[in-house]
Each structure stands twice: as C-alpha cells, then as structure tokens.
Design an enzyme around this catalytic site. Structure first.
Site, PDB file in Angstrom:
ATOM      1  N   LYS A  34      19.162   1.947  52.137  1.00  0.00           N
ATOM      2  CA  LYS A  34      20.158   1.671  53.170  1.00  0.00           C
ATOM      3  C   LYS A  34      19.582   2.070  54.524  1.00  0.00           C
ATOM      4  CE  LYS A  34      24.266   2.722  50.318  1.00  0.00           C
ATOM      5  NZ  LYS A  34      24.897   1.407  50.287  1.00  0.00           N
ATOM      6  N   ARG A  87      27.390   0.012  39.556  1.00  0.00           N
ATOM      7  CA  ARG A  87      27.720  -0.816  38.391  1.00  0.00           C
ATOM      8  C   ARG A  87      26.823  -0.463  37.205  1.00  0.00           C
ATOM      9  NH1 ARG A  87      26.570  -6.121  41.800  1.00  0.00           N
ATOM     10  NH2 ARG A  87      27.296  -4.656  43.374  1.00  0.00           N
TER      11      ARG A  87
HETATM   12  N1  BES Z   1      28.213   2.836  47.369  1.00  0.00           N
HETATM   13  C1  BES Z   1      27.947   1.514  47.815  1.00  0.00           C
HETATM   14  C2  BES Z   1      29.212   0.782  48.274  1.00  0.00           C
HETATM   15  C3  BES Z   1      29.917   1.334  49.485  1.00  0.00           C
HETATM   16  C4  BES Z   1      29.584   0.877  50.742  1.00  0.00           C
HETATM   17  C5  BES Z   1      30.923   2.249  49.351  1.00  0.00           C
HETATM   18  C6  BES Z   1      30.267   1.364  51.843  1.00  0.00           C
HETATM   19  C7  BES Z   1      31.597   2.729  50.450  1.00  0.00           C
HETATM   20  C8  BES Z   1      31.278   2.286  51.695  1.00  0.00           C
HETATM   21  C9  BES Z   1      27.320   0.712  46.686  1.00  0.00           C
HETATM   22  O1  BES Z   1      26.510   1.416  45.818  1.00  0.00           O
HETATM   23  C10 BES Z   1      26.458  -0.315  47.342  1.00  0.00           C
HETATM   24  O2  BES Z   1      25.489   0.044  47.910  1.00  0.00           O
HETATM   25  N2  BES Z   1      26.870  -1.577  47.234  1.00  0.00           N
HETATM   26  C11 BES Z   1      26.151  -2.639  47.827  1.00  0.00           C
HETATM   27  C12 BES Z   1      25.995  -3.713  46.783  1.00  0.00           C
HETATM   28  C13 BES Z   1      24.980  -4.758  47.139  1.00  0.00           C
HETATM   29  C14 BES Z   1      23.590  -4.160  47.130  1.00  0.00           C
HETATM   30  C15 BES Z   1      25.083  -5.878  46.148  1.00  0.00           C
HETATM   31  C16 BES Z   1      26.965  -3.148  49.005  1.00  0.00           C
HETATM   32  O3  BES Z   1      28.200  -3.122  48.941  1.00  0.00           O
HETATM   33  O4  BES Z   1      26.356  -3.522  49.999  1.00  0.00           O
HETATM   34 MN    MN Z   2      24.496   1.561  46.492  1.00  0.00          MN
END
Ligand code: BES
Ligand code: MN
Ligand code: ZN
Length: 489
Positions: free
Chosen positions: A267, A342
């Site tokens: 990220k 997931r």
């Molecule tokens: N923990 C994040 C989702 C999240 C984002 C929670 C912002 C709370 C606030 C999750 O693990 C993630 O990174 N999801 C990605 C999925 C993508 C890589 C398909 C997302 O939502 O961008």
């Molecule tokens: Mn994530």
C-alpha cells in the site's frame, strides 16, 4: 479512562447531582411540563428554553444554573420518539453537557420504559469513552471531565434496561480498546492473550492454534499471509456452550489483521494509515464473546473464530503468482498480496465449517470497494441465504448498526477463475466487494454463510454521535442482538 457508571434510582429519591436533566419529547408544551426544581429554577429554565427556541429535537439541550447541590439543571430533547435507539443520542448529549459544565455526576429524569433506558445508558457510556491509554492527562485540555456516574430515575423497567446496557457496553468498549491498541502492542499473539482472558473470565472454551499447529493442520493460506512477519500468526477459537439443550449453533469469524501493509503489493504510505484497525472484524467477534459470556444465553451455542496475522514484506513473505493450497484443498493463485483478508478468512471459514455449525457469519474490514459503495457508516451484507439475511438485517436494525445487503452476482464469478489453479484472490477493478465475498463463499461448503464487510463503519476519521475517532467496535451490538434473538432464554 475510568468508565462511566450508569445506575438507577427509584422515583421520589433524591435528585442530588452536579447536573440534573429532564428528558423532553419534541414539541412538548414547556409551560405545562412538570419540572421538579422549585418555582424559581423551573421558571428560569423555561425562560431559557424559550429564549434559545428549545424544541426538544433529538439531543438538543437547554440549561441554567441550579440551586444548592444541583449545580446545573437542563432539558434534553428526545426528538419524535420514532426509534428507541435514538435514546443513545440523548445519553450522549447528557454526557457532553456534563463535560461542558464540568459535572462529575448527572441525573436523568423522564425516562419511563425499558428500551429507552437501555439505549440512553448505552449512548452515555459509549460517548464517555475515549482511547487515552497512551496520552498523559492534561487538565487544561479538559481530559477526564466526563461524569463518573449517570443516574437514571425510574422504576423496574428502567432498571432492567440499564442492566442490559451494563452487560453490552463493556463488550463494545472491549472491542474499541482492543481495536485501537497500536500494532506494536496488538499483535496476533497479544490478541490471542486477550481472547484467553475473555474465555477465563466467562468460562468459555478456548483453543489457540500457534504457527506450528496452523502449519500441521494445513491452514496454508493463513500461514502464507503471516509468513512475512516476525510476529507469529494465531488461529483463535472461543466457544460458548449453554447448559442444557443446544437448539442452534452459530459461528462468528472475524478478520484479525493486526497490521496490513499490503505485503509485496504494498500500500502507499497513506493507504497504510489506520491499517492497525484491520482487525476490526476480530474486535467485533471478541466483543461479542464478551457480551455472550456475560449474558449467558440458553439454547444457542456460539463459536468465535479469529484468524490473526500481520501482513508485511520480508525475504519469506508470500508473493504474487504463488499458488497456495487452502485448508479445504482449493488451490489459490495469488494475484495481489493486499487481498489477504479473504485468504485468512477462507481457511478459518473452512476450518470451522468442519465442526458443523448451523451457520457461519464472518465480519471483516475486507474491501475499500465496500466503503466506496456504502460510505463510512454502513456495513455491506452478502449472503445467498435469505433467512440469514432477514435475521441479520433485523438484528442490525434493532441494534441500530447500519447494514445493507449487496448482491452476489453469478456472472461475476468468472472474474476469479484461474488458469493456473482453482481460483484467483482478486477480480477486476469494479465491484471488488462482491468478488471478495464470492471468493469467501467457496469456503463455507454446504453451511449457510453470510459475510459482513465492515471496512467502512469499523473505523472513523471523524467522531460522530457517541463514537470517537478510531476503531468503533461496530458489530458487537449487532452480533449480540442476533444471538439474543436466537436464544431460548
Ligand atoms: N484491509 C484492506 C481493506 C480496507 C481498506 C479496509 C480501507 C479499511 C479501509 C484489505 O485487505 C485490502 O487491502 N483490500 C484491497 C483489495 C484489493 C487488493 C483487491 C482493497 O480494498 O483495495
Ligand atoms: Mn489488504
Ligand atoms: Zn486487509
């Protein structure tokens, strides 16, 4: 912070307190309203209410200085009375007023029924909490000015409502406290210790799988996600088993990422902010365990499962293009290491499904996509089981935690088809909350399953109503209500 104590006193008892408030419904005739403060104070309060055009709208207040031990007296509006849960905002308004006049204790009059009393007590106690464990108190900033005690005047109904709140509030505050702990404190092993404490306190069954167990039992997805961190992963399992007949068995599963950097699909720095709250689902499930441990519902058995890991980068972290075999034998092709929630949930869901619960409900801060769809206040519900949807939406409504059903779309399933293995861990850009849910769906097998994406409401950048900034404890009240509705006593 020392928590706010809420108690009750019968009508006619002394009103002695720094702040005494009277709950007033919207558009009540203030001239006809019976006030207990004595002629002079009553008059001044009525005049003040008129002067500031106090109408009794929800959470509004009017106050004047009192007499004797009653340093302040006030009216607090309860609105139109459409929903009992609105009383949370009455409670939070009283606490905020008490803070602003530096009252150490407060009394509320004018509450007559059980549920309003419950929600008032909840709102007050939830509003009084802040995460201040690591903050040196500063009197100039007004720290710790919330009252230490709130007394609700009323009879047996009021007493029963406040008693219920006093079992639920500590569960929500536990979830908030655990969620807000920084990630250098709240690690998977720390979370497991917290769970063990809850189990000991309430005599719940408790099993913690360590990394070796996780490996030996074949929870390879959970293992893979945590492999990049020096912190060991854990699978946490608590069980409430009632005395007597078990009519129904529920399994709750909560995503427990104590920090999510994204892994090699890293990220950006801003995206890592607040990713210590990526265990909001776990916090809700552990909070629910605390609530159920206190309420001890009959007829219903409840599993609480938390796959806990930290998603970091290192020489042995998992990678994009890895193919990993899940606990249930499904081979998963990793296309993004940031779609880790997931993966840990898939193993936890398949693992608990084997123990034959009647249903599995998972809570997870799973996708930014769900926040885009529904905003910060509302969680997304995914299930192919209409009865489960009805039950969860009903419980959410009664608990006043916003939940909205989103679809599982058959034609989107091909997005997660894999050419190299059985399934990929991401779909295309659009509808990401849906493809994430459809990934999870594969792991529940025949067990009725629902997924609640709490990425929005589990955390907040702005305080609202009775919720301070940070991890919110969202989901505890919903889950507790859901179990209570399934219980036989
Ligand atoms: N923990 C994040 C989702 C999240 C984002 C929670 C912002 C709370 C606030 C999750 O693990 C993630 O990174 N999801 C990605 C999925 C993508 C890589 C398909 C997302 O939502 O961008
Ligand atoms: Mn994530
Ligand atoms: Zn995550």
């Amino acid at each position: 912070m020392s928590p706010l104590t809420v108690d009750t006193r019968p009508e006619g008892d002394s009103l002695e307190a720094d702040l005494v408030t009277v709950a007033v419904p919207e558009d009540a005739d203030l001239t006809a309203l019976a006030l207990p403060f004595g002629e002079e104070v009553n008059d001044r309060l009525r005049r003040e209410a008129k002067a500031i055009a106090f109408k009794g709208s929800l959470g509004s207040t009017a106050r004047v200085s009192g007499a004797g031990a009653m340093r302040w007296v006030a009216l607090v509006g309860t609105g139109q009375g459409e929903r009992d849960a609105d009383w949370r905002r009455v409670g939070s308004a009283v606490v905020k007023l008490a803070g602003s006049v530096k009252a150490r204790n407060a009394v509320v009059l004018g509450v007559t029924a059980r549920d309003p009393a419950r929600f008032l007590a909840e709102g007050a106690a939830l509003a009084a909490w802040t995460f201040d464990t690591y903050r040196t108190p500063d009197p100039e900033r007004g720290d710790d000015l919330h009252p230490g005690r709130l007394t609700v005047i009323g009879g047996d109904d009021v007493k029963a409502g406040v008693a219920l709140a006093s079992e639920l509030v500590p569960a929500v505050l536990l979830a908030r406290q655990v969620a807000n702990e920084p990630p250098n404190v709240c690690t998977p092993t720390w979370l497991a210790d917290k769970a063990r404490e809850i189990a000991t306190r309430h005599d719940l069954g408790c099993t913690i799988l360590d990394e070796q167990d996780i490996h030996e039992k074949g929870l390879r997805l959970l293992e893979a996600v945590g492999r990049g961190s020096a912190e060991e992963s854990r699978l946490i399992h608590l069980v409430w088993t009632p005395e007597g007949e078990v009519r129904h068995t529920i399994a709750f599963v909560g995503k427990g990422l104590t920090f999510d950097s994204g892994g090699y699909s890293l990220k950006p720095p801003n995206g890592q902010m607040n990713m210590h709250l990526d265990m909001g689902g776990a916090a809700a499930v552990l909070g629910a365990a605390e609530a159920i441990g206190r309420l001890r519902p009959a007829g219903v058995k409840v599993h609480f499962v938390v796959p806990a890991a930290e998603n970091l980068v290192s020489g042995n972290a998992y990678k994009v293009m890895d193919i990993i075999e899940a606990y249930n034998g499904t081979r998963v092709e990793i296309h993004n290491t940031d779609a880790e929630g997931r993966l840990v949930l898939a193993d936890a869901i398949a693992w608990i499904a084997e123990q034959g619960p009647d249903e599995i409900i998972d809570l997870a801060t799973l996708t930014g996509s769900c926040v885009v769809a529904l905003g910060n206040e509302t969680a997304g519900l995914f299930t192919d089981h209409d009865a489960l949807a009805t039950g969860l939406l009903g419980a959410a409504d009664a608990a006043d935690e916003a939940l909205w059903r989103l679809p599982l779309v058959d034609r989107m399933r091909k997005q997660i088809d894999s050419e190299r293995a059985d399934v990929k861990n991401i779909g295309s850009r659009w509808g990401g909350a849906i493809t994430a849910a459809m990934f999870l769906q594969r792991f529940a097998g025949e067990v009725p399953w629902a997924h609640i994406d709490v990425a929005g409401p589990a955390m907040t950048d702005e305080p609202w109503e009775y919720i301070p900034r940070g991890g919110t404890g969202f989901g505890v009240l919903l889950l507790a209500e859901y179990v209570r509705r399934r219980a036989t006593a």
